[in-house]
Design a protein around this motif. Structure first.
Motif, PDB file in Angstrom:
ATOM      1  N   LYS A  89      61.230 -75.209 -90.721  1.00 44.84           N
ATOM      2  CA  LYS A  89      62.295 -75.407 -91.697  1.00 44.84           C
ATOM      3  C   LYS A  89      63.451 -74.425 -91.518  1.00 44.84           C
ATOM      4  N   GLN A  90      63.126 -73.153 -91.345  1.00 42.67           N
ATOM      5  CA  GLN A  90      64.164 -72.130 -91.222  1.00 42.67           C
ATOM      6  C   GLN A  90      64.700 -72.001 -89.791  1.00 42.67           C
ATOM      7  N   LYS A  91      64.020 -72.640 -88.863  1.00 44.41           N
ATOM      8  CA  LYS A  91      64.431 -72.655 -87.452  1.00 44.41           C
ATOM      9  C   LYS A  91      64.593 -71.250 -86.859  1.00 44.41           C
ATOM     10  N   LYS A  92      63.679 -70.369 -87.210  1.00 40.05           N
ATOM     11  CA  LYS A  92      63.697 -69.015 -86.634  1.00 40.05           C
ATOM     12  C   LYS A  92      62.907 -69.053 -85.331  1.00 40.05           C
ATOM     13  N   ARG A  93      63.623 -69.379 -84.257  1.00 37.53           N
ATOM     14  CA  ARG A  93      62.951 -69.675 -82.997  1.00 37.53           C
ATOM     15  C   ARG A  93      63.417 -68.777 -81.846  1.00 37.53           C
ATOM     16  N   ASP A  94      64.019 -67.630 -82.177  1.00 37.55           N
ATOM     17  CA  ASP A  94      64.326 -66.686 -81.110  1.00 37.55           C
ATOM     18  C   ASP A  94      63.028 -66.013 -80.674  1.00 37.55           C
ATOM     19  N   VAL A  95      63.122 -65.028 -79.788  1.00 38.44           N
ATOM     20  CA  VAL A  95      61.895 -64.390 -79.267  1.00 38.44           C
ATOM     21  C   VAL A  95      61.075 -63.778 -80.395  1.00 38.44           C
ATOM     22  N   LYS A  96      61.736 -63.017 -81.274  1.00 38.96           N
ATOM     23  CA  LYS A  96      61.030 -62.397 -82.392  1.00 38.96           C
ATOM     24  C   LYS A  96      60.437 -63.450 -83.322  1.00 38.96           C
ATOM     25  N   GLY A  97      61.231 -64.470 -83.635  1.00 43.64           N
ATOM     26  CA  GLY A  97      60.760 -65.524 -84.520  1.00 43.64           C
ATOM     27  C   GLY A  97      59.603 -66.299 -83.932  1.00 43.64           C
ATOM     28  N   THR A  98      59.648 -66.559 -82.637  1.00 49.57           N
ATOM     29  CA  THR A  98      58.554 -67.290 -81.981  1.00 49.57           C
ATOM     30  C   THR A  98      57.253 -66.507 -82.052  1.00 49.57           C
ATOM     31  N   ILE A  99      57.360 -65.193 -81.877  1.00 53.09           N
ATOM     32  CA  ILE A  99      56.155 -64.355 -81.941  1.00 53.09           C
ATOM     33  C   ILE A  99      55.619 -64.288 -83.363  1.00 53.09           C
ATOM     34  N   LEU A 100      56.533 -63.979 -84.320  1.00 53.94           N
ATOM     35  CA  LEU A 100      56.100 -63.776 -85.709  1.00 53.94           C
ATOM     36  C   LEU A 100      55.715 -65.065 -86.413  1.00 53.94           C
ATOM     37  N   TYR A 101      56.431 -66.136 -86.142  1.00 50.38           N
ATOM     38  CA  TYR A 101      56.284 -67.343 -86.949  1.00 50.38           C
ATOM     39  C   TYR A 101      55.635 -68.517 -86.222  1.00 50.38           C
ATOM     40  N   LEU A 102      55.248 -68.318 -84.981  1.00 51.24           N
ATOM     41  CA  LEU A 102      54.542 -69.374 -84.253  1.00 51.24           C
ATOM     42  C   LEU A 102      53.281 -68.849 -83.580  1.00 51.24           C
ATOM     43  N   ILE A 103      53.428 -67.847 -82.722  1.00 51.63           N
ATOM     44  CA  ILE A 103      52.275 -67.370 -81.938  1.00 51.63           C
ATOM     45  C   ILE A 103      51.241 -66.675 -82.814  1.00 51.63           C
ATOM     46  N   LEU A 104      51.665 -65.710 -83.638  1.00 47.80           N
ATOM     47  CA  LEU A 104      50.707 -64.960 -84.455  1.00 47.80           C
ATOM     48  C   LEU A 104      50.001 -65.845 -85.487  1.00 47.80           C
ATOM     49  N   PRO A 105      50.728 -66.674 -86.262  1.00 49.99           N
ATOM     50  CA  PRO A 105      50.004 -67.555 -87.198  1.00 49.99           C
ATOM     51  C   PRO A 105      49.150 -68.596 -86.491  1.00 49.99           C
ATOM     52  N   SER A 106      49.522 -68.985 -85.269  1.00 53.08           N
ATOM     53  CA  SER A 106      48.682 -69.920 -84.502  1.00 53.08           C
ATOM     54  C   SER A 106      47.352 -69.260 -84.138  1.00 53.08           C
ATOM     55  N   CYS A 107      47.405 -67.969 -83.799  1.00 48.05           N
ATOM     56  CA  CYS A 107      46.164 -67.234 -83.519  1.00 48.05           C
ATOM     57  C   CYS A 107      45.287 -67.197 -84.770  1.00 48.05           C
ATOM     58  N   GLY A 108      45.909 -66.942 -85.914  1.00 44.01           N
ATOM     59  CA  GLY A 108      45.154 -66.943 -87.164  1.00 44.01           C
ATOM     60  C   GLY A 108      44.556 -68.303 -87.462  1.00 44.01           C
ATOM     61  N   THR A 109      45.320 -69.366 -87.197  1.00 42.98           N
ATOM     62  CA  THR A 109      44.845 -70.732 -87.425  1.00 42.98           C
ATOM     63  C   THR A 109      43.617 -71.045 -86.572  1.00 42.98           C
ATOM     64  N   LEU A 110      43.669 -70.691 -85.312  1.00 44.18           N
ATOM     65  CA  LEU A 110      42.565 -70.982 -84.394  1.00 44.18           C
ATOM     66  C   LEU A 110      41.301 -70.248 -84.809  1.00 44.18           C
ATOM     67  N   PHE A 111      41.446 -68.982 -85.214  1.00 46.50           N
ATOM     68  CA  PHE A 111      40.260 -68.233 -85.619  1.00 46.50           C
ATOM     69  C   PHE A 111      39.658 -68.804 -86.900  1.00 46.50           C
ATOM     70  N   VAL A 112      40.507 -69.162 -87.859  1.00 51.09           N
ATOM     71  CA  VAL A 112      39.990 -69.727 -89.108  1.00 51.09           C
ATOM     72  C   VAL A 112      39.316 -71.076 -88.850  1.00 51.09           C
ATOM     73  N   LEU A 113      39.880 -71.874 -87.940  1.00 48.50           N
ATOM     74  CA  LEU A 113      39.234 -73.131 -87.573  1.00 48.50           C
ATOM     75  C   LEU A 113      37.833 -72.883 -87.027  1.00 48.50           C
ATOM     76  N   TYR A 114      37.692 -71.833 -86.217  1.00 48.33           N
ATOM     77  CA  TYR A 114      36.368 -71.464 -85.700  1.00 48.33           C
ATOM     78  C   TYR A 114      35.421 -71.124 -86.845  1.00 48.33           C
ATOM     79  N   LEU A 115      35.934 -70.402 -87.863  1.00 46.58           N
ATOM     80  CA  LEU A 115      35.100 -70.041 -89.011  1.00 46.58           C
ATOM     81  C   LEU A 115      34.681 -71.277 -89.802  1.00 46.58           C
ATOM     82  N   ILE A 116      35.605 -72.225 -89.954  1.00 47.15           N
ATOM     83  CA  ILE A 116      35.272 -73.452 -90.693  1.00 47.15           C
ATOM     84  C   ILE A 116      34.187 -74.231 -89.968  1.00 47.15           C
ATOM     85  N   ILE A 117      34.314 -74.332 -88.646  1.00 49.19           N
ATOM     86  CA  ILE A 117      33.294 -75.027 -87.860  1.00 49.19           C
ATOM     87  C   ILE A 117      31.939 -74.324 -87.983  1.00 49.19           C
TER      88      ILE A 117
END
Length: 442
Positions: free
Chosen positions: A373-401
């Motif tokens: 929505k906010q389109k924060k897609r520069d290098v910092k934004g990609t790390i903070l708002y895509l890569i790091l929460p994606s890591c959190g998502t994958l780990f939580v998915l593992y916990l749910i399984i």
């Protein structure tokens, strides 16, 4: 007539006390034996692994509360990042975490008290505890924070005494204080660490609870993120130190006569009968403090959902004097009375599912709100708002399984009920997309 609203009065220190109280650090003793069996004796390493993995989710909570410093926690974040219907379903799942956590603690507390006073039925203790906790929470977050500070101080005294007695025990037996054995044991095993981390992650439930108090915190955009990470760091320190010395005092976990009661055996080994009594009191006090925090969190989520018309208007009503959601607090207290008839396994299963669903969608909310929505897609934004929460998502998915079948069945059943209620809201009540303004929330 002036409208009653939540009062901004909590400091960062009080927030940390609140989160640690719900986390109940002394529970490291209750899970140690089982965790040692699962990890092959590598409990401290598993705690560190779990802390690192959950730090991604903690960061996601911190990012979302900066954007939306209002009550509701995961419910609010998902509603703002996606839509009101998705927010409702996540809030519905989150209720199983906060509303049933008091029940688990009441069950544990009644077991302890019944063992000391066998002539008094467990039901009596549960009733007394429910009334006391509800009364304290109704009087306001300041009073609850003051009580929690005293209770948590005692719990930390127990942890400190255990550490001191463990050091003395090792010295008296001619053992070195420092060893890598509790971390690696017979070698590094990623599979065992993952299994242990999936078990011990639930010890960290509580860092997220401070976001439910966002409208009662002074300067929430700065205070709450700091409190979240302070809670995770302090909790990790306690878990690692206690489990490290537990492993040094009893290097072979297979020698415990009962893995479920390994904490009691460790306490008796290092401190004798007097320390056992202090330890039992600490466990009881930890349960009481956790209930105070959980009941308060649940009432705030219900308040946010009631204010958004997701629940009947009575859920959004506040006491004119104490500025607390009295109806919600009493309701959570009444639901907690189910601990008289519900088993510990069933209540825990509900909590685990609700917490993991909330964690999953908070991570996704960061991506949906900031990156999409906010389109924060520069290098910092990609790390903070895509890569790091994606890591959190994958780990939580593992916990749910990794959840047991009871958690999944109960969670899916509760979710189905939520879907039916949502259909009722949309088709019968004509619910439309909501857009709660910050000024209105303040």
């Amino acid at each position: 007539m002036q409208e009653v609203s939540l009062k901004r009065q909590l400091t960062g220190f009080e927030l940390v006390i609140f989160g640690l109280s719900l986390m109940a650090p002394v529970t490291v003793f209750t899970t140690y034996g089982i965790a040692a069996d699962v990890t092959g004796g590598r409990v401290p390493f598993a705690y560190l692994f779990a802390a690192i993995a959950l730090s991604f989710t903690a960061l996601s909570y911190a990012q979302m509360v900066k954007a939306f410093p209002i009550s509701g926690s995961a419910y609010t974040y998902v509603q703002k990042a996606f839509n009101s219907k998705a927010g409702f379903l996540v809030g519905w799942a989150l209720l199983t975490d906060y509303m049933l956590l008091p029940m688990v603690n009441y069950l544990i507390a009644s077991i302890f008290l019944s063992s000391v006073f066998p002539s008094i039925p467990a039901m009596v203790w549960i009733l007394i505890l429910v009334v006391c906790n509800t009364f304290i929470n109704i009087r306001g977050t300041k009073m609850a924070s003051w009580v929690n500070s005293l209770l948590l101080a005692y719990a930390f005294i127990v942890v400190i005494l255990f550490t001191i007695f463990s050091v003395r025990f090792l010295q008296n037996n001619g053992e070195s204080l420092w060893s890598t054995m509790p971390f690696v044991n017979s070698g590094f095993d990623l599979g065992l660490l993952m299994a242990g981390a999936s078990l011990l992650c639930f010890s960290y439930l509580g860092f997220d609870s401070v976001t439910t108090l966002a409208e009662e915190v002074v300067n929430p955009k700065k205070t709450i993120p700091r409190a979240i990470f302070a809670i995770v760091l302090i909790g990790t320190a306690v878990f690692v130190v206690v489990s490290y010395f537990a492993a040094r005092v009893q290097p072979n976990y297979q020698n415990f006569s009962n893995l479920d009661a390994s904490g009691m055996e460790l306490v008796a080994m290092v401190g004798g009968n007097l320390f056992v009594s202090l330890f039992l009191a600490g466990m009881l006090i930890g349960c009481f403090a956790s209930v105070l925090a959980a009941q308060s969190s649940a009432s705030r989520v219900l308040y946010a959902m009631g204010r958004d018309s997701m629940l009947p208007a009575i859920f959004s009503k506040l006491h004119a004097k104490y500025q607390t959601p009295v109806f919600n607090l009493v309701l959570v207290g009444l639901i907690s009375l189910l601990s008289i008839v519900m088993t510990l396994t069933m209540a825990t299963a509900f909590i685990n599912f609700g917490a993991m669903i909330a964690f999953l969608f908070v991570n996704l909310s960061v991506i949906g709100f900031y990156y999409v929505k906010q389109k924060k897609r520069d290098v910092k934004g990609t790390i903070l708002y895509l890569i790091l929460p994606s890591c959190g998502t994958l780990f939580v998915l593992y916990l749910i399984i990794s959840l047991n079948v009871y958690s999944l069945i109960l969670g899916i059943t509760w979710g189905a009920i939520g879907v039916c209620y949502l259909i009722y809201l949309v088709k019968v009540k004509g619910m439309k997309k909501l857009d709660l303004s910050f000024e209105e929330a303040s």
